[in-house]
Structure formats: C-alpha cells, structure tokens
Write a protein that holds these residues in place. Structure first.
Motif, PDB file in Angstrom:
ATOM      1  N   SER A   1       9.500  -3.371 -52.581  1.00  0.00           N
ATOM      2  CA  SER A   1       8.356  -2.946 -53.253  1.00  0.00           C
ATOM      3  C   SER A   1       7.423  -3.656 -53.014  1.00  0.00           C
ATOM      4  CB  SER A   1       8.539  -2.702 -54.715  1.00  0.00           C
ATOM      5  OG  SER A   1       8.991  -3.545 -55.391  1.00  0.00           O
TER       6      SER A   1
ATOM      7  N   THR B   1      11.115  -3.752 -59.340  1.00  0.00           N
ATOM      8  CA  THR B   1       9.903  -3.227 -58.952  1.00  0.00           C
ATOM      9  C   THR B   1       8.942  -4.236 -60.093  1.00  0.00           C
ATOM     10  OG1 THR B   1      10.040  -1.858 -60.727  1.00  0.00           O
ATOM     11  CG2 THR B   1      10.481  -0.953 -58.625  1.00  0.00           C
TER      12      THR B   1
ATOM     13  N   ASP C   1       5.203  -7.091 -49.070  1.00  0.00           N
ATOM     14  CA  ASP C   1       6.267  -6.547 -49.871  1.00  0.00           C
ATOM     15  C   ASP C   1       7.212  -7.654 -50.178  1.00  0.00           C
ATOM     16  OD1 ASP C   1       5.242  -4.204 -49.519  1.00  0.00           O
ATOM     17  OD2 ASP C   1       7.029  -3.198 -48.497  1.00  0.00           O
TER      18      ASP C   1
ATOM     19  N   ASP D   1      16.635  -3.258 -52.444  1.00  0.00           N
ATOM     20  CA  ASP D   1      15.164  -2.713 -52.627  1.00  0.00           C
ATOM     21  C   ASP D   1      14.001  -3.646 -52.172  1.00  0.00           C
ATOM     22  OD1 ASP D   1      13.566  -0.682 -53.985  1.00  0.00           O
ATOM     23  OD2 ASP D   1      13.485  -1.490 -56.046  1.00  0.00           O
TER      24      ASP D   1
END
Length: 241
Positions: free
Chosen positions: A52, A171, A40, A50
């Motif tokens: 992802s 992302t 990740d 964040d």
C-alpha cells in the motif's frame, strides 16, 4: 541506520528494511534530494503479502475505521515518531460494547526517531469490529495498522466455500475526516464477504448513506442506499453481501 539509493528516471528501486536494520518492527523515512517519487510499502510474511502507499505527512490526529481482535486475528497499531523530540499520544477505541480509552494508552510517550507497536488485542479483547483514534498531546506521529489472520477463526461465507480467513493487511491510518468516501471496487461472491466500516470519531451524531452500484447497472436493479445514524465515538458495519 540509513542507506542511499539512486532511482533512475522512469524506473524504481527496492530497499529491504531487514538488510539495513534488524528489529521486530521498523519505521522508515524516505527523503528525496532531487525530483519527485512515489513510494509503496510491501509487507511479506508466512500469512500473506500486502502492499500500500506510504503516508506523506505526520499528523496530530489519526483514524483507523476497521480492525478485529476475534479468535484467529490480531491487530497492531504502529506509531512512528520521525522527529527528534518525543511525542505524547492517547489512543481511544470504538467497539460494539461502547467507547474505550485504556489507562495504559493515555499520554503514551513515543521517543524521537522511534517506533512503538500496540497489540490492540491485549487491551480490547474478542471484538469483531474495532475502530481507533490516535491523538497527540504534543508532537506529531505517523500511524499504520497491521492485521494478520491465521486461518483459525470463524468461517467466512457459507457452504463448501466457507473457510476461516488467512492473510495479512498492512495499511496506513487516515489523518483526516471527510463527508464523502469512494471505494471503486468490492466483491460479493461465495466465500468472500465485503464490509464497509463507518467510524464517527467526532462529537456530533453523523447521518450517513452507503450507496452501492453494480458493475453493470443496466443489467441489475438499483440498490436503495443504506441509511446509518452513528453516534459520536461509535462505528457501524455494513455487509455488502
């Protein structure tokens, strides 16, 4: 710059990019010499946090269906060329005012083993919905999107819970198109707006149904699918609220 990390069985290791290389933007290649791992990427800043999954492939096509350049938000596309040879890239956009391919983003060169970051707001100004297609004319790249909100934009929702968004989204872009996409969860409540962004980067008109289910379908009436007709290089936004 590089470093070696041992990851124990059923364990994990954390690597801070800032401790290995000082730069405003960095890319990373994780090469596993033995076994298999999951990786990740975590981004932390003054506007939020964040995490992802990382991309596992480099590709000659990338798609970003969601983005915004309105007041209070910024959108960045980060292009990473992990190979020794330079790559040539063209970036095009879909907005509510039609498709755009800025001259400065045609045949953009990405040197080998380097990162280039594009400030989308510098070329596509004040658009609440921006989609992007990244195509390489030579070579392959990996693409991420970073979208910070500074809390100085328009309110989301209505009433006492309405406020401008503050946060950070980081992302990976998507290297494929598909006939079906599934989102297992979304919130529809005061102060929260959930949208589905559908982007058609192809050369033919797409007929799309957006079907929504309640958390407990037995207690709520069935929702009719939302039918969309999306012309080539255009996008549609469906608000679940």
């Amino acid at each position: 710059a590089h470093t070696e990390v041992d990851v124990p069985a059923h364990g994990r290791a954390r690597v801070r990019a800032s401790e290995i290389l000082e730069a405003e933007w960095v890319g990373a290649i994780v090469e596993v010499r033995g076994g298999r791992v999951g990786v990740d990427r975590e981004v932390t800043g003054p506007l939020g946090f964040d995490a992802s999954p990382c991309s596992t492939v480099a590709s000659d096509h990338w798609f970003v269906a969601s983005g915004s350049t309105v007041r209070g938000s910024k959108e960045y596309l980060t292009l990473f060329n992990p190979f020794p040879d330079a790559a040539s890239v063209t970036i095009s956009f879909a907005t509510d005012s039609g498709p755009r391919t800025p001259r400065s983003l045609r045949a953009l060169s990405i040197p080998g083993r380097s990162v280039r970051t594009i400030d989308v707001g510098a070329v596509i100004t004040n658009r609440s919905a921006v989609a992007a297609t990244i195509v390489t004319r030579s070579g392959r790249v990996v693409v991420d999107r970073v979208q910070p909100y500074d809390g100085k934009g328009e309110d989301v929702g209505s009433g006492k819970d309405a406020s401008p968004p503050t946060g950070l989204v980081s992302t990976a872009a998507i290297p494929v198109r598909a006939p079906r996409w599934i989102f297992p969860g979304g919130r529809v409540t005061a102060g929260v707006e959930t949208q589905v962004a559908v982007y058609n980067p192809g050369s033919k008109t797409a007929e799309v149904d957006v079907a929504v289910s309640y958390e407990d379908p037995k207690l709520n009436p069935e929702v009719e699918p939302t039918a969309l007709t999306i012309r080539p290089h255009e996008q549609a936004i469906v608000s679940l609220n």
